[in-house]
Design an enzyme around this catalytic site. Structure first.
Site, PDB file in Angstrom:
ATOM      1  CB  THR A  38      -9.224  45.618  44.371  1.00  8.44           C
ATOM      2  OG1 THR A  38     -10.196  46.464  44.948  1.00  8.44           O
ATOM      3  CG2 THR A  38      -9.839  44.289  44.043  1.00  8.44           C
TER       4      THR A  38
ATOM      5  CB  VAL B 115      -5.316  44.871  28.059  1.00  6.91           C
ATOM      6  CG1 VAL B 115      -6.471  44.614  27.082  1.00  6.91           C
ATOM      7  CG2 VAL B 115      -4.609  46.175  27.729  1.00  6.91           C
TER       8      VAL B 115
ATOM      9  CG  ASP C  50     -11.303  50.757  31.175  1.00  7.66           C
ATOM     10  OD1 ASP C  50     -10.321  50.838  31.927  1.00  7.66           O
ATOM     11  OD2 ASP C  50     -11.788  49.670  30.798  1.00  7.66           O
TER      12      ASP C  50
ATOM     13  CE  LYS D 129      -9.220  47.786  30.586  1.00  5.50           C
ATOM     14  NZ  LYS D 129     -10.517  47.337  31.121  1.00  5.50           N
TER      15      LYS D 129
HETATM   16  N1  HSE Z   1     -13.238  49.237  34.942  1.00  7.27           N
HETATM   17  C1  HSE Z   1     -12.764  48.156  34.163  1.00  7.27           C
HETATM   18  C2  HSE Z   1     -13.922  47.357  33.609  1.00  7.27           C
HETATM   19  C3  HSE Z   1     -11.885  47.197  34.908  1.00  7.27           C
HETATM   20  O1  HSE Z   1     -15.079  47.633  33.930  1.00  7.27           O
HETATM   21  O2  HSE Z   1     -13.664  46.450  32.843  1.00  7.27           O
HETATM   22  C4  HSE Z   1     -10.492  47.684  35.072  1.00  7.27           C
HETATM   23  O3  HSE Z   1      -9.878  47.829  33.826  1.00  7.27           O
END
Ligand code: HSE
Length: 439
Positions: free
Chosen positions: A16, A132, A201, A205
Site C-alpha cells: 500500500t 508515526v 503498535d 510509536k
Molecule cells: N495499524 C496502524 C493503525 C497503522 O491501525 O493505526 C499503521 O501504523
C-alpha cells in the site's frame, strides 16, 4: 554520496505505502518542484506479479539486497515492514552510504540506537516521518518547529484500528469482539489484529515520539502496554455518564509527583505508557474519532499544540514518506556534517518510571454486596493508602449486588494497587471487573 541534479531512489516493498510513494514520484505535476529531482531507480518486490501501478518492468527486482548495494542509488525507501529483513537491509543501505526513509516503527523503536549510530558514522540520514501518525507531520515538528520548547508531554491517539473500534463501541454500545470481527471484514482491522488491539503498535510509536520529545534513548520494552481487549460496553457507558470517553492513549510525559513527595531525582526519567484511558469529554483528544489519529504536545513556552489527521492509508503515509525524500533532496550532500535538525544522535538514555511510581487518576468498577457501611469501608481503606477519591457513584443494583464506580484524584498507582488488593479481600466485594486510567 555527492550533490547531484537527480537523486536515485530504491523502493523496498510495493504494498500500500510503496505504491502510494511510486504514484507521487511518477505524478509530480502541481506538486513541489523539488520532486523532479527524485527518480525511481529500482523497486524491490517479493514476487513479479501484475500490479495496479504502471511502472517499467525493468525497475522491478526480487533481489532486495541488490538494491541496497547498488552504487547508483542514493536513497532507500524501506516500506516492507516487519523486523527482518527490514533491519538488515536498512543497516546495509547505511553501510553503503545511502540515506534511508522508513515507515517501520517496529524496527526503529527496537533498533533505533544501532541504526542511528550507523547513520551518524556513515553521514547519512534516516528519516521516519511515516512511522508515526501516517500522514500527520509529527516527527519533523518535534525535531524542528517545536524543538525550542521544553517538552512536558507528548500524548495521543496513534493507532487508527483501535480508535475505529472504540468509536464504534461508543456509538453503537457494542462489545469489543463483535465489532473487531466486523472491522476485520470491512478491512479496518488486520486478520491478525494483535499489534493493534494489544497496544504494541502504539507503544512502538510512543517510544519514537518520546525519544524525540525528551532527547534520549528509550527502552521500548520498559513501556507499559495494555490494549483494548478488556474494554467493555458497560465501562464505555458508565464513563459517558461520568463525562468521559474511553480512548487508547499513548502517553509520554515528565514524571508527575505528589506534592508531599516532590524530590529532585526526576532528571532523565519519564512516564511512558499505552492504555485505555477515560478522557474528559471536553479534552481535545476526546473528539478524535474513527481511524483518525492526533498527537498533543505540551511544552514551555508554546503551551499545547495538537496535530490531527489520517494515521494510515496509502495517500497519507506516502505523503509523509515523500516529504522525507524531499527533505533529503534539499540537503543531499554528505560531504559536510549532517543537518542536526534532520539527523538524530542521542547521547544518553531515559529511564521509564515503573508503574508503581506513576502518579495518575484511576477508575475502578466494583461489584459489592448491598450492606450498610460498605461505601464508607472502601473510602476508609483508600484513605489509609493516601488514595484521595474524586467520586464514588452507585451505578446500579441487581440481585442485591451493587455496582460502584470509583474515580480517584491523582494518586500513586502503587498505593492504589495496594489498597485494591486489600479491598479485593473484603467479604462484601464479589468482583472488580475493571480498572482503567483517567486523564
Ligand atoms: N495499524 C496502524 C493503525 C497503522 O491501525 O493505526 C499503521 O501504523
Amino acid at each position: 554520496m555527492n550533490s547531484k541534479a537527480v537523486l536515485k531512489v530504491g523502493i523496498l516493498g510495493l504494498g500500500t505505502v510503496g505504491t502510494g510513494v511510486a504514484k507521487i514520484l511518477l505524478e509530480t505535476k502541481g506538486r513541489h518542484a523539488l520532486l523532479n529531482t527524485l527518480e525511481i531507480e529500482k523497486v524491490g518486490v517479493r514476487s513479479l506479479k501484475p500490479r495496479s501501478i504502471d511502472l517499467p518492468e525493468t525497475l522491478y527486482t526480487t533481489d532486495l539486497d541488490s538494491i541496497v548495494s547498488d552504487p547508483s542509488i542514493d536513497i532507500i525507501v524501506e516500506v516492507i515492514g516487519g523486523l527482518e529483513p527490514a533491519r538488515s537491509l536498512i543497516l546495509k543501505a547505511i553501510e553503503n552510504g545511502k540515506h534511508v526513509v522508513s515507515a517501520n516503527k517496529a524496527v526503529v523503536s527496537r533498533y533505533g540506537e544501532e541504526i542511528y549510530a550507523a547513520a551518524t558514522t556513515a553521514g547519512v540520514y534516516v528519516m521516519i516521518e511515516a512511522a508515526v501518525g501516517g500522514g500527520i507531520p509529527i516527527i519533523a515538528p518535534l525535531k524542528q518547529a517545536l524543538c525550542v520548547n521544553r517538552i512536558q508531554a507528548v500524548m495521543g491517539i496513534i493507532n487508527g484500528t483501535t480508535n475505529y473500534i472504540l468509536t464504534r463501541m461508543q456509538n453503537e454500545g457494542g462489545d469489543f469482539e463483535s465489532i473487531l470481527t466486523d472491522a476485520q471484514s470491512l478491512g479496518y482491522a488486520e486478520a491478525d489484529p494483535t499489534a493493534d488491539v494489544d497496544g504494541l503498535d502504539a507503544a512502538d510509536k510512543i517510544s519514537i515520539l518520546a525519544a524525540l520529545a525528551f532527547g534520549g534513548r528509550i527502552k521500548r520494552e520498559d513501556i507499559y502496554c495494555e490494549g483494548i481487549r478488556n474494554v467493555s460496553a458497560a465501562d464505555i457507558s458508565y464513563a459517558e455518564k461520568l463525562g468521559f470517553v474511553i480512548k487508547l492513549l499513548a502517553i509520554a510525559q515528565l514524571p508527575k509527583q505528589l506534592p508531599q513527595k516532590i524530590n529532585a531525582d526526576s532528571a532523565r526519567r519519564i512516564q511512558a505508557r499505552v492504555h485505555p484511558t477515560l478522557v474528559p469529554i471536553d479534552h481535545p483528544l476526546a473528539s478524535v474519532n474513527d481511524v483518525n489519529n492526533a498527537v498533543l504536545v505540551e511544552g514551555e513556552p508554546i503551551g499545547q499544540v495538537m496535530l490531527y489527521g489520517p494515521g494510515a492509508g496509502e495517500g497519507p503515509t506516502a505523503s509523509a514518506v515523500v516529504a522525507d525524500l524531499m527533505a533529503i533532496a534539499a540537503n543531499p550532500t554528505c560531504d559536510h556534517a549532517l543537518n542536526p535538525l534532520l539527523a538524530c544522535s542521542h547521547t544518553y538514555s531515559l529511564d521509564i518510571v515503573p508503574s508503581t511510581e506513576v502518579v495518575t487518576r484511576l477508575y475502578v468498577r466494583l461489584l459489592v454486596k448491598d450492606t450498610p457501611g460498605v461505601i464508607g469501608k472502601l473510602g476508609t481503606c483508600f484513605g489509609r493508602y493516601d488514595v484521595s477519591l474524586e467520586s464514588i457513584v452507585q451505578i446500579g443494583i441487581q440481585n442485591r449486588l451493587v455496582e460502584l464506580v470509583v474515580v480517584t484524584h491523582e494518586v500513586s498507582e502503587g498505593a492504589f494497587q495496594q489498597a485494591l488488593e486489600e479491598i479485593r479481600q473484603f467479604p462484601e466485594v464479589t468482583d472488580i471487573p475493571s480498572l482503567l486510567h483517567v486523564l
